[in-house]
Design a protein around this motif. Structure first.
Motif, PDB file in Angstrom:
ATOM      1  N   VAL A 122     -33.532  37.030   8.829  1.00 14.01           N
ATOM      2  CA  VAL A 122     -34.336  37.580   7.891  1.00 14.01           C
ATOM      3  C   VAL A 122     -33.689  38.676   6.961  1.00 14.01           C
ATOM      4  CG1 VAL A 122     -36.558  38.701   7.242  1.00 14.01           C
ATOM      5  CG2 VAL A 122     -36.505  36.807   9.084  1.00 14.01           C
ATOM      6  N   GLU A 124     -30.506  38.917   6.901  1.00 11.01           N
ATOM      7  CA  GLU A 124     -29.387  38.254   6.431  1.00 11.01           C
ATOM      8  C   GLU A 124     -29.863  37.664   4.965  1.00 11.01           C
ATOM      9  OE1 GLU A 124     -27.518  34.840   8.317  1.00 11.01           O
ATOM     10  OE2 GLU A 124     -25.568  35.656   8.007  1.00 11.01           O
ATOM     11  N   ALA A 125     -30.784  36.941   4.984  1.00  9.74           N
ATOM     12  CA  ALA A 125     -31.650  36.370   3.814  1.00  9.74           C
ATOM     13  C   ALA A 125     -31.756  37.365   2.713  1.00  9.74           C
ATOM     14  CB  ALA A 125     -32.806  35.664   3.918  1.00  9.74           C
ATOM     15  N   ALA A 126     -32.304  38.536   2.916  1.00  2.00           N
ATOM     16  CA  ALA A 126     -32.303  39.478   1.939  1.00  2.00           C
ATOM     17  C   ALA A 126     -31.132  40.134   1.765  1.00  2.00           C
ATOM     18  CB  ALA A 126     -33.207  40.628   2.627  1.00  2.00           C
ATOM     19  N   GLN A 127     -29.907  40.255   2.403  1.00  4.31           N
ATOM     20  CA  GLN A 127     -28.649  40.515   1.984  1.00  4.31           C
ATOM     21  C   GLN A 127     -28.067  39.568   0.867  1.00  4.31           C
ATOM     22  OE1 GLN A 127     -27.074  41.053   6.049  1.00  4.31           O
ATOM     23  NE2 GLN A 127     -25.963  43.105   5.257  1.00  4.31           N
ATOM     24  N   ALA A 128     -28.137  38.307   1.670  1.00  8.62           N
ATOM     25  CA  ALA A 128     -27.766  37.174   0.627  1.00  8.62           C
ATOM     26  C   ALA A 128     -28.325  37.237  -0.762  1.00  8.62           C
ATOM     27  CB  ALA A 128     -27.940  35.899   1.308  1.00  8.62           C
ATOM     28  N   MET A 129     -29.510  37.714  -0.900  1.00  5.00           N
ATOM     29  CA  MET A 129     -30.194  37.626  -2.155  1.00  5.00           C
ATOM     30  C   MET A 129     -29.710  38.866  -2.896  1.00  5.00           C
ATOM     31  SD  MET A 129     -33.988  36.940  -1.275  1.00  5.00           S
ATOM     32  CE  MET A 129     -34.428  35.873   0.184  1.00  5.00           C
ATOM     33  N   GLY A 130     -28.900  39.801  -2.518  1.00  2.29           N
ATOM     34  CA  GLY A 130     -28.421  41.261  -3.002  1.00  2.29           C
ATOM     35  C   GLY A 130     -29.274  42.096  -3.038  1.00  2.29           C
ATOM     36  N   ALA A 131     -30.123  42.126  -1.875  1.00  2.00           N
ATOM     37  CA  ALA A 131     -30.722  43.455  -1.550  1.00  2.00           C
ATOM     38  C   ALA A 131     -30.042  44.510  -1.183  1.00  2.00           C
ATOM     39  CB  ALA A 131     -32.013  43.248  -0.655  1.00  2.00           C
ATOM     40  N   SER A 132     -30.194  45.896  -1.480  1.00  2.00           N
ATOM     41  CA  SER A 132     -29.473  47.040  -1.069  1.00  2.00           C
ATOM     42  C   SER A 132     -29.858  47.459   0.236  1.00  2.00           C
ATOM     43  CB  SER A 132     -29.534  48.127  -1.807  1.00  2.00           C
ATOM     44  OG  SER A 132     -30.851  48.653  -2.210  1.00  2.00           O
ATOM     45  N   ILE A 136     -33.782  47.026   1.799  1.00  2.00           N
ATOM     46  CA  ILE A 136     -34.250  46.122   2.862  1.00  2.00           C
ATOM     47  C   ILE A 136     -35.077  47.174   4.063  1.00  2.00           C
ATOM     48  CG2 ILE A 136     -33.073  45.022   5.044  1.00  2.00           C
ATOM     49  CD1 ILE A 136     -30.607  44.162   3.433  1.00  2.00           C
ATOM     50  N   ILE A 140     -38.307  45.023   3.353  1.00  2.00           N
ATOM     51  CA  ILE A 140     -38.335  44.126   4.543  1.00  2.00           C
ATOM     52  C   ILE A 140     -38.557  44.510   6.019  1.00  2.00           C
ATOM     53  CG2 ILE A 140     -36.864  42.247   5.966  1.00  2.00           C
ATOM     54  CD1 ILE A 140     -37.253  41.607   2.936  1.00  2.00           C
TER      55      ILE A 140
END
Lengths: 220, 341
Positions: A122, A124-132, A136, A140
């Motif tokens: 989960v 990782e998904a946020a990181q992949a969307m470009g979340a700092s 996160i 998240i």
């Protein structure tokens, strides 16, 4: 000498108020510090979003040092520090200080444990969307762990009721003080019974609030 | 669109170094569905994460739309990531958010105004066929529905590239087919370049244009799916192909065939145009030879037909030889040897 209940009730009410003050104040301060530490502990872990070995080790060691010390010993051991910060070692406010320290580290561990159970995918998904990393943490990590986190905090507040009673025996006031002075030293069973009943009601109430809140957040 | 140039990634696990990706050079063109296949531990997952820099390469460079992403600052990288959607084997939906909330999340990160977010979420829900699930939470959805939300979420910021990490591996065969169809639609209707990794050959077979086979961190074979399927060079590639289309009956059946006096068996391979003509029938008739198809199939691959038949011929020995010679000029032909299978 038995207490005279017609004049003793106000004393009980006052003591209950003191206990509640200690628990609630500690829960508030302890949560602020503890949740911050817990988040910090989690994100600085190896391979996590703000990996920092040094910071992680320092926090980790601190928690491991403080948590195993029995509260009554800890409270007495840091009494000089308490005097320095609060100005006194006697009374409700003086009890809140050591209680907050212990609660902070306990809550930090509870928070960390709840965060660890979040699926790394989960994050990782946020990181992949470009979340700092900060994004996160707030959008998240906290929302995803909130349900179990509230249960964890409930568990901590129940042990804080226990701590407040311990603090009461060494000058902290509250129901612990009443129970020790009248119930234990003066052998007044009725005072003991009343304080025990009030403590049980408090614990039940805390647990009920925690369960209801977490259920609402987890929806099922 | 995506270009790997001599890329390696090494992880150090304690004292041991693990070479997850070794000297990979690959080029993925705009509009392609490119599949990377490999057994688990082949390094495909790491390779995929190098595209959006969830992993940084140890050496080599990765160009995405002519930008060297390995040199980007964290902030620029976060902006770039909005142009690369990603979906996952376990969907990785945010359980604390509704379906709409999940899809809205990347748009919020991009700073899209609220009105536009609502409009876009509705659009995407319609596109993936979940218009009525807007207010549901992920735990109320089936696996296939979850992946649809994952796809909608990945497409929210209108990326040019979609990367898929074993996107169908946790789904049952019917749902897998639905999701693959949806991915094809994403590619065709929206013109999004798709890079996917899988260990299932049928995924490659159903939707990919190009394929790369990975083993031990290296790309051992890559190219057009039709050519790779019909003419695999590497043993691992052959194993993957056999996982979806066995080209021989079992050893037991072959043994029975031989012990009951069955004649020599030949593998006849038809590709493309050769499947349109009654080749076997015409040639055998001409030489007065009978043929018997013992085993085989004709399959569709990238909208072309591909046949693999195991055939025995009966008739005068020299006539059979003539048949074989003539067949050999039109289709691929080889004898099935004794211990094969």
């Amino acid at each position: 000498m038995k207490v005279d209940w017609t004049t003793f009730w106000p004393r009980i009410v006052e003591a209950t108020g003191e206990t509640l003050t200690m628990v609630i104040a500690t829960l508030i301060f302890g949560s602020i510090i503890g949740i911050s530490f817990g988040l910090l502990l989690f994100v600085t872990r190896e391979n996590n979003i703000l990996e920092n070995k040094l910071l992680f080790q320092i926090l980790n060691v601190f928690i491991n040092i403080i948590r195993p010390i029995p509260f009554i010993i800890f409270m007495v051991a840091i009494s000089e520090l308490t005097r320095l910060v609060v100005g006194t070692t006697i009374g409700t406010v003086a009890a809140i200080f050591p209680m907050t320290i212990v609660a902070s580290f306990t809550i930090a561990r509870v928070v960390e444990n709840n965060l660890v159970s979040i699926d790394p995918g989960v994050i990782e998904a946020a990181q992949a969307m470009g979340a700092s990393p900060l994004r996160i943490i707030f959008t998240i990590l906290i929302p995803e762990a909130l349900g179990p986190l509230i249960l964890g905090l409930t568990f901590v507040s129940v042990s804080l009721i226990d701590f407040s009673a311990v603090a009461g025996t060494v000058g902290g006031g509250g129901l612990g003080h009443i129970a020790m002075t009248y119930g234990y030293q003066r052998f007044d069973g009725s005072v003991m019974l009343v304080t025990v009943i009030i403590l049980i009601v408090m614990v039940q109430l805390a647990q009920w609030i925690g369960n209801t809140l977490s259920k609402k957040i987890m929806r099922r | 669109m995506i270009e790997f140039k001599d890329v390696s990634k090494t992880f150090s696990l304690g004292k041991r170094d693990v070479h997850a990706v070794k000297n990979v050079s690959l080029s993925i063109s705009k509009g392609e569905i490119f599949g990377i296949i490999g057994f688990s531990g082949a390094g495909k997952s790491t390779l995929l994460r190098l595209v959006n820099m969830l992993e940084r390469p140890t050496s080599g460079t990765i160009f995405i739309q002519d930008i060297d992403v390995s040199k980007l600052s964290s902030k620029d990288l976060r902006t770039r990531r909005r142009n690369i959607g990603m979906i996952f084997q376990n969907f990785n939906l945010f359980n604390s958010r509704t379906v709409a909330g999940n899809i809205a999340y990347p748009l919020k990160l991009a700073g899209t105004p609220k009105r536009e977010i609502n409009k876009r979420v509705k659009e995407l829900l319609n596109f993936v066929g979940l218009a009525d699930k807007e207010k549901d939470f992920p735990d109320q959805l089936s696996g296939g529905q979850k992946q649809r939300v994952g796809i909608a979420r990945a497409l929210a910021t209108s990326p040019d590239i979609l990367i898929c990490d074993e996107a169908t591996s946790a789904l049952d065969p019917d749902t897998t087919a639905d999701i693959l169809k949806l991915l094809k639609k994403v590619n065709r209707d929206l013109g999004i370049t798709i890079l996917l990794i899988t260990h299932e050959m049928h995924v490659i077979q159903s939707i990919c244009d190009k394929v790369a086979v990975m083993e031990d961190g290296e790309v051992i074979e890559d190219g057009n799916v039709f050519e790779t399927f019909t003419d695999p060079q590497h043993e691992t590639t052959q194993r993957f192909i056999h996982s979806v289309q066995s080209d021989l009956p079992s050893k037991q059946i072959l043994k029975e065939w031989r012990s009951s006096g069955g004649g020599k068996l030949y593998r006849v391979i038809f590709k493309g145009d050769a499947t349109n003509d009654p080749v076997l029938s015409t040639i055998t008739k001409k030489h007065d030879v009978d043929f018997n198809i013992v085993y085989g199939a004709v399959r569709e691959l990238q909208e072309k037909l591909f046949g693999n038949l195991i055939v025995s011929f009966t008739g005068d020995a020299s006539a059979v030889q003539n048949v074989l010679n003539e067949l050999n000029t039109i289709v691929e032909l080889e004898e099935v040897i004794e211990n094969e299978g």
